[in-house]
Write a protein that holds these residues in place. Sequence first.
Motif, mmCIF file in Angstrom:
data_model
loop_
_atom_site.group_PDB
_atom_site.id
_atom_site.type_symbol
_atom_site.label_atom_id
_atom_site.label_comp_id
_atom_site.label_asym_id
_atom_site.label_seq_id
_atom_site.Cartn_x
_atom_site.Cartn_y
_atom_site.Cartn_z
ATOM 1 N N ARG A 67 156.247 -52.267 27.535
ATOM 2 C CA ARG A 67 156.096 -51.016 26.783
ATOM 3 C C ARG A 67 156.260 -49.805 27.687
ATOM 4 O O ARG A 67 156.961 -48.850 27.344
ATOM 5 N N GLU A 68 155.642 -49.837 28.855
ATOM 6 C CA GLU A 68 155.752 -48.718 29.786
ATOM 7 C C GLU A 68 157.192 -48.506 30.242
ATOM 8 O O GLU A 68 157.677 -47.364 30.286
ATOM 9 N N ASP A 71 159.206 -47.125 27.328
ATOM 10 C CA ASP A 71 158.884 -45.701 27.130
ATOM 11 C C ASP A 71 159.642 -44.826 28.123
ATOM 12 O O ASP A 71 160.251 -43.832 27.748
#
Length: 88
Positions: A67-68, A71
């Motif tokens: 996810r990081e 993003d």
Amino acid sequence: MSQQDQGQQVQMQFPADLEYVYRDFFTVYAGPDDVILEFGNVNRSVANQVKIANRIVLTPANALRLREILDRTIAEMQRRLSANAGQA
């Protein structure tokens, strides 16, 4: 997967016949022990039907890292698109 985020570098090898696939549908299940991503395609011939083709299981820690990284990568893509739109 980027190990550089942790100060490590890994050598990745890609086979010459690496398959690229298109997916236009996904689901996510998050439990205490794993995160499951399912990818598939919408059936164009039958309404409201999707065929799941891939299931990827991640640890919660790796799902958070994914996810990081997504993003950051998407934010950079949007920054570049905005910069290119300003030049047009």
